[in-house]
Motif scaffolding. Structure first.
Motif, PDB file in Angstrom:
ATOM      1  N   GLY A   1     -12.415  -1.967  -7.846  1.00  0.00           N
ATOM      2  CA  GLY A   1     -11.911  -0.631  -7.548  1.00  0.00           C
ATOM      3  C   GLY A   1     -11.621   0.162  -8.809  1.00  0.00           C
ATOM      4  O   GLY A   1     -11.981  -0.224  -9.916  1.00  0.00           O
ATOM      5  N   ARG A   2     -10.945   1.268  -8.612  1.00  0.00           N
ATOM      6  CA  ARG A   2     -10.624   2.164  -9.723  1.00  0.00           C
ATOM      7  C   ARG A   2      -9.468   1.632 -10.557  1.00  0.00           C
ATOM      8  O   ARG A   2      -8.545   1.015 -10.036  1.00  0.00           O
ATOM      9  N   ASP A   3      -9.517   1.939 -11.847  1.00  0.00           N
ATOM     10  CA  ASP A   3      -8.426   1.543 -12.742  1.00  0.00           C
ATOM     11  C   ASP A   3      -7.108   2.171 -12.302  1.00  0.00           C
ATOM     12  O   ASP A   3      -6.055   1.536 -12.386  1.00  0.00           O
ATOM     13  N   GLU A   4      -7.151   3.405 -11.818  1.00  0.00           N
ATOM     14  CA  GLU A   4      -5.916   4.078 -11.402  1.00  0.00           C
ATOM     15  C   GLU A   4      -5.290   3.397 -10.178  1.00  0.00           C
ATOM     16  O   GLU A   4      -4.076   3.381 -10.033  1.00  0.00           O
ATOM     17  N   THR A   5      -6.117   2.815  -9.324  1.00  0.00           N
ATOM     18  CA  THR A   5      -5.592   2.085  -8.163  1.00  0.00           C
ATOM     19  C   THR A   5      -4.845   0.842  -8.618  1.00  0.00           C
ATOM     20  O   THR A   5      -3.734   0.561  -8.145  1.00  0.00           O
ATOM     21  N   ALA A   6      -5.422   0.102  -9.550  1.00  0.00           N
ATOM     22  CA  ALA A   6      -4.753  -1.084 -10.089  1.00  0.00           C
ATOM     23  C   ALA A   6      -3.453  -0.695 -10.774  1.00  0.00           C
ATOM     24  O   ALA A   6      -2.433  -1.388 -10.633  1.00  0.00           O
TER      25      ALA A   6
ATOM     26  N   LYS B   1      -1.521   1.848 -10.052  1.00  0.00           N
ATOM     27  CA  LYS B   1      -0.543   2.197  -9.010  1.00  0.00           C
ATOM     28  C   LYS B   1       0.081   0.939  -8.409  1.00  0.00           C
ATOM     29  O   LYS B   1       1.288   0.892  -8.166  1.00  0.00           O
ATOM     30  N   ILE B   2      -0.751  -0.060  -8.158  1.00  0.00           N
ATOM     31  CA  ILE B   2      -0.256  -1.321  -7.590  1.00  0.00           C
ATOM     32  C   ILE B   2       0.687  -1.997  -8.578  1.00  0.00           C
ATOM     33  O   ILE B   2       1.781  -2.438  -8.207  1.00  0.00           O
TER      34      ILE B   2
ATOM     35  N   ALA C   1       0.833  -1.205   0.000  1.00  0.00           N
ATOM     36  CA  ALA C   1       0.000   0.000   0.000  1.00  0.00           C
ATOM     37  C   ALA C   1       0.869   1.256   0.000  1.00  0.00           C
ATOM     38  O   ALA C   1       0.628   2.187  -0.773  1.00  0.00           O
ATOM     39  N   VAL C   2       1.895   1.283   0.835  1.00  0.00           N
ATOM     40  CA  VAL C   2       2.801   2.441   0.888  1.00  0.00           C
ATOM     41  C   VAL C   2       3.516   2.612  -0.450  1.00  0.00           C
ATOM     42  O   VAL C   2       3.591   3.716  -0.995  1.00  0.00           O
ATOM     43  N   ALA C   3       4.036   1.525  -0.991  1.00  0.00           N
ATOM     44  CA  ALA C   3       4.766   1.590  -2.262  1.00  0.00           C
ATOM     45  C   ALA C   3       3.868   2.063  -3.400  1.00  0.00           C
ATOM     46  O   ALA C   3       4.329   2.763  -4.308  1.00  0.00           O
ATOM     47  N   ALA C   4       2.585   1.704  -3.344  1.00  0.00           N
ATOM     48  CA  ALA C   4       1.640   2.068  -4.399  1.00  0.00           C
ATOM     49  C   ALA C   4       0.990   3.428  -4.168  1.00  0.00           C
ATOM     50  O   ALA C   4       0.327   3.953  -5.055  1.00  0.00           O
ATOM     51  N   GLY C   5       1.173   3.970  -2.968  1.00  0.00           N
ATOM     52  CA  GLY C   5       0.557   5.258  -2.668  1.00  0.00           C
ATOM     53  C   GLY C   5      -0.942   5.164  -2.470  1.00  0.00           C
ATOM     54  O   GLY C   5      -1.682   6.080  -2.817  1.00  0.00           O
TER      55      GLY C   5
END
Length: 71
Positions: free
Chosen positions: A32-37, A39-40, A10-14
């Motif tokens: 969830g959101r495409d932007e969350t995926a 980031k991960i 979570a920290v690494a992905a912001g």
């Protein structure tokens, strides 16, 4: 492969730790959101994970080979 906790990813992905926990608790494709995926995925790729496309055996992941240093 990386031996990371949910909190570390979570920290690494912001993203928030509760968001990571919620995403991992769901069955099936990542919600969830495409932007969350994105980031991960970027966090994992930066850490050395390589995503492998479908090639007859199914999609997957592996650790990227490290470049040998020249003396």
């Amino acid at each position: 492969m990386l031996d990371w906790s949910q909190e570390r990813l979570a920290v690494a992905a912001g993203i928030s730790a509760p968001t990571m926990k919620r995403l991992e608790a769901q069955e099936g494709p990542l919600g969830g959101r495409d932007e969350t995926a994105a980031k991960i995925r970027l966090a994992l790729e930066f850490a050395g994970i390589e995503f492998i496309d479908e090639n007859g055996g199914g999609p997957g992941v592996r650790l990227r080979k490290r470049q040998k240093k020249k003396d």
